[in-house]
Design a protein around this motif. Structure first.
Motif, mmCIF file in Angstrom:
data_model
loop_
_atom_site.group_PDB
_atom_site.id
_atom_site.type_symbol
_atom_site.label_atom_id
_atom_site.label_comp_id
_atom_site.label_asym_id
_atom_site.label_seq_id
_atom_site.Cartn_x
_atom_site.Cartn_y
_atom_site.Cartn_z
ATOM 1 N N TYR A 118 -3.166 2.561 15.367
ATOM 2 C CA TYR A 118 -1.744 2.710 15.108
ATOM 3 C C TYR A 118 -1.218 3.856 15.955
ATOM 4 C CZ TYR A 118 -1.615 -0.348 11.033
ATOM 5 O OH TYR A 118 -1.656 -1.426 10.213
ATOM 6 N N PHE A 154 -5.102 7.273 1.633
ATOM 7 C CA PHE A 154 -4.829 6.106 0.801
ATOM 8 C C PHE A 154 -4.561 6.523 -0.640
ATOM 9 C CE2 PHE A 154 -5.112 2.012 -1.052
ATOM 10 C CZ PHE A 154 -5.946 2.087 -2.158
ATOM 11 N N TYR A 193 0.405 5.285 1.085
ATOM 12 C CA TYR A 193 -0.385 6.327 1.717
ATOM 13 C C TYR A 193 0.446 7.605 1.714
ATOM 14 C CZ TYR A 193 -3.788 3.039 3.735
ATOM 15 O OH TYR A 193 -4.770 2.100 3.910
ATOM 16 N N GLY A 251 7.384 5.654 10.667
ATOM 17 C CA GLY A 251 6.109 5.183 10.155
ATOM 18 C C GLY A 251 5.208 4.749 11.293
ATOM 19 N N GLN A 300 -2.529 16.543 8.452
ATOM 20 C CA GLN A 300 -3.615 15.700 7.960
ATOM 21 C C GLN A 300 -3.405 14.251 8.372
ATOM 22 O OE1 GLN A 300 -6.238 17.130 6.186
ATOM 23 N NE2 GLN A 300 -5.153 18.981 6.804
ATOM 24 N N GLY A 301 -4.452 13.447 8.200
ATOM 25 C CA GLY A 301 -4.360 12.026 8.462
ATOM 26 C C GLY A 301 -3.710 11.299 7.299
ATOM 27 N N LEU A 302 -3.801 10.001 7.324
ATOM 28 C CA LEU A 302 -3.209 9.174 6.287
ATOM 29 C C LEU A 302 -4.189 9.025 5.127
ATOM 30 C CD1 LEU A 302 -1.610 6.404 8.501
ATOM 31 C CD2 LEU A 302 -0.476 8.319 7.411
ATOM 32 N N PRO A 318 -7.929 11.098 11.070
ATOM 33 C CA PRO A 318 -6.904 12.154 11.007
ATOM 34 C C PRO A 318 -5.887 12.095 12.134
ATOM 35 C CG PRO A 318 -8.964 13.043 11.812
ATOM 36 C CD PRO A 318 -9.254 11.632 11.434
ATOM 37 N N TYR A 332 -1.019 -3.628 8.877
ATOM 38 C CA TYR A 332 0.118 -3.455 7.996
ATOM 39 C C TYR A 332 1.377 -3.205 8.805
ATOM 40 C CZ TYR A 332 -3.715 -1.429 5.103
ATOM 41 O OH TYR A 332 -4.884 -1.157 4.451
ATOM 42 N N PHE A 369 4.376 -0.578 8.362
ATOM 43 C CA PHE A 369 4.720 0.627 7.607
ATOM 44 C C PHE A 369 6.228 0.825 7.555
ATOM 45 C CE2 PHE A 369 0.969 3.130 6.568
ATOM 46 C CZ PHE A 369 -0.015 2.566 7.345
ATOM 47 N N GLY A 370 6.682 1.461 6.475
ATOM 48 C CA GLY A 370 8.039 1.978 6.421
ATOM 49 C C GLY A 370 8.096 3.328 7.127
ATOM 50 N N SER A 371 9.280 3.906 7.162
ATOM 51 C CA SER A 371 9.457 5.191 7.847
ATOM 52 C C SER A 371 9.036 6.372 6.992
ATOM 53 C CB SER A 371 10.917 5.364 8.275
ATOM 54 O OG SER A 371 11.278 4.357 9.186
ATOM 55 N N TYR A 381 -3.118 0.402 -3.915
ATOM 56 C CA TYR A 381 -2.989 -0.882 -3.237
ATOM 57 C C TYR A 381 -2.694 -1.967 -4.259
ATOM 58 C CZ TYR A 381 -5.210 -5.221 -1.475
ATOM 59 O OH TYR A 381 -5.510 -6.516 -1.142
ATOM 60 N N GLN A 411 0.783 11.444 3.973
ATOM 61 C CA GLN A 411 0.333 12.272 5.084
ATOM 62 C C GLN A 411 0.815 13.685 4.839
ATOM 63 O OE1 GLN A 411 1.849 11.299 8.986
ATOM 64 N NE2 GLN A 411 0.142 12.315 9.995
ATOM 65 N N LEU A 418 4.102 7.220 2.664
ATOM 66 C CA LEU A 418 4.321 6.012 3.463
ATOM 67 C C LEU A 418 3.936 4.775 2.664
ATOM 68 C CD1 LEU A 418 2.759 7.440 6.699
ATOM 69 C CD2 LEU A 418 5.087 6.590 6.573
ATOM 70 N N TYR A 425 0.844 -1.193 0.000
ATOM 71 C CA TYR A 425 0.000 0.000 0.000
ATOM 72 C C TYR A 425 0.881 1.245 0.000
ATOM 73 C CZ TYR A 425 -3.079 -3.514 2.137
ATOM 74 O OH TYR A 425 -3.785 -4.653 2.409
#
Lengths: 113, 112
Positions: free
Chosen positions: B36, A45, A35, B43, A41-43, B104, A102, A104-106, A48, A37, A91, A33
Motif C-alpha cells: 500500500y 489491526f 485499523y 488513507g 507507527q504502522g497500521l 510499520p 482493501y 481504505f477511507g481517509s 474485523y 495508526q 482507519l 476492518y
C-alpha cells in the motif's frame, strides 16, 4: 458510495469522554476492518467484520473499545473514557473479498487532550 | 513481536532511478502479500499484490518479488518519480482477505 467514507475527519476530545467514529463502507462490501495508526507507527489491526459472522475483536487494545456494524453496512467504533494514548488516526477499510486487498477511507484523526 | 517488518524507516532516491523497498515476515503461514501507498492525510491505497504461488508480479513501474524461503519480499519502482514520495506499507495474510498484518512502513522520498 464510490469509496469508504469516514466521519468525522478530525475529532478533539477531552480525556475521559466517550467518542464515536463512523465508517460507511463501499456498498456491497461484506468485509469491514478498523485499523489505527499512532504517530510514527504502522497500521494496527483493531477489529474485523465479515458478513453476519461474529466479529474478530482480537485487535482491540482494551475493553474501552467496541465496534458495531449495523445491517451489514455502516460501522461505529466507540472508545469509552478516552485516554491520551488513544490519540491516533483511525482507519476503516472494506473489501468484497473478490478484490485484491482493501479500500481504505481517509481516516479520523482523534486527539485526546 | 512484529510479524511483518520493514527495517528501513526511510529511503531517498533520485528521480529516474530505482527504488527498492524491502519487507520481511516471520509467519510461514502467510501466503498473500500486499503493498500500500499512503500520502499524508489520506488513507492507504492499494498498489500491488502477490500470492505465494508466484515469485514476481509486475504492474507498470511497480514490481513485487517474493522469496518464500527467505520470508522476504521487495517492491521495485522503476523509474522513480517525485509523485511516488509517500509511505509504503507491506501487508501479509495467511487467509486471503482476512486480517492483514501491516508492517510499520517505509517513507520514500524521490528527489527531483
Amino acid at each position: 458510495g464510490a469509496g469508504v467514507s469516514q466521519s468525522p475527519s478530525n475529532k478533539v476530545t477531552e480525556k475521559g469522554k466517550d467518542v464515536e467514529l463512523r465508517c460507511d463502507p463501499i456498498s456491497g462490501h461484506t468485509a469491514l476492518y478498523w485499523y489505527r495508526q499512532s504517530l510514527g507507527q504502522g497500521l494496527e489491526f483493531l477489529i474485523y467484520f465479515q458478513g453476519n459472522s461474529a466479529p474478530d475483536k482480537s485487535g482491540l487494545p482494551s475493553d474501552r473499545f467496541s465496534a458495531e456494524r449495523t445491517g451489514g453496512s455502516v460501522s461505529t467504533l466507540t472508545i469509552q473514557r478516552t485516554q491520551q494514548e488513544d490519540s491516533a488516526v483511525y482507519l476503516c477499510a472494506s473489501s468484497s473479498g473478490a478484490d485484491y486487498g482493501y479500500t481504505f477511507g481517509s481516516g479520523t484523526r482523534l486527539t485526546v487532550v | 513481536d512484529q510479524q511483518v517488518k520493514q527495517n528501513s524507516p526511510s529511503l531517498s532516491v533520485q528521480e529516474g532511478r530505482i527504488s527498492i523497498l524491502n519487507c520481511d515476515y516471520t509467519n510461514s503461514m502467510f501466503d498473500y502479500f500486499l503493498w500500500y501507498k499512503k500520502y499524508p492525510a489520506e488513507g492507504p491505497t492499494f498498489l500491488i499484490s502477490i500470492s505465494s504461488i508466484k515469485d514476481k508480479n509486475e504492474d507498470g513501474r511497480f514490481t513485487v518479488f517474493l522469496n518464500k524461503s527467505a520470508k522476504h519480499l521487495s517492491l521495485h519502482i522503476v523509474p522513480s518519480q517525485p509523485g511516488d514520495s509517500a509511505v509504503y506499507f507491506c501487508a501479509a495474510s495467511g487467509n486471503y482477505g482476512q486480517n492483514f498484518v501491516f508492517g510499520p512502513g517505509t517513507r520514500l522520498s524521490v528527489l527531483p
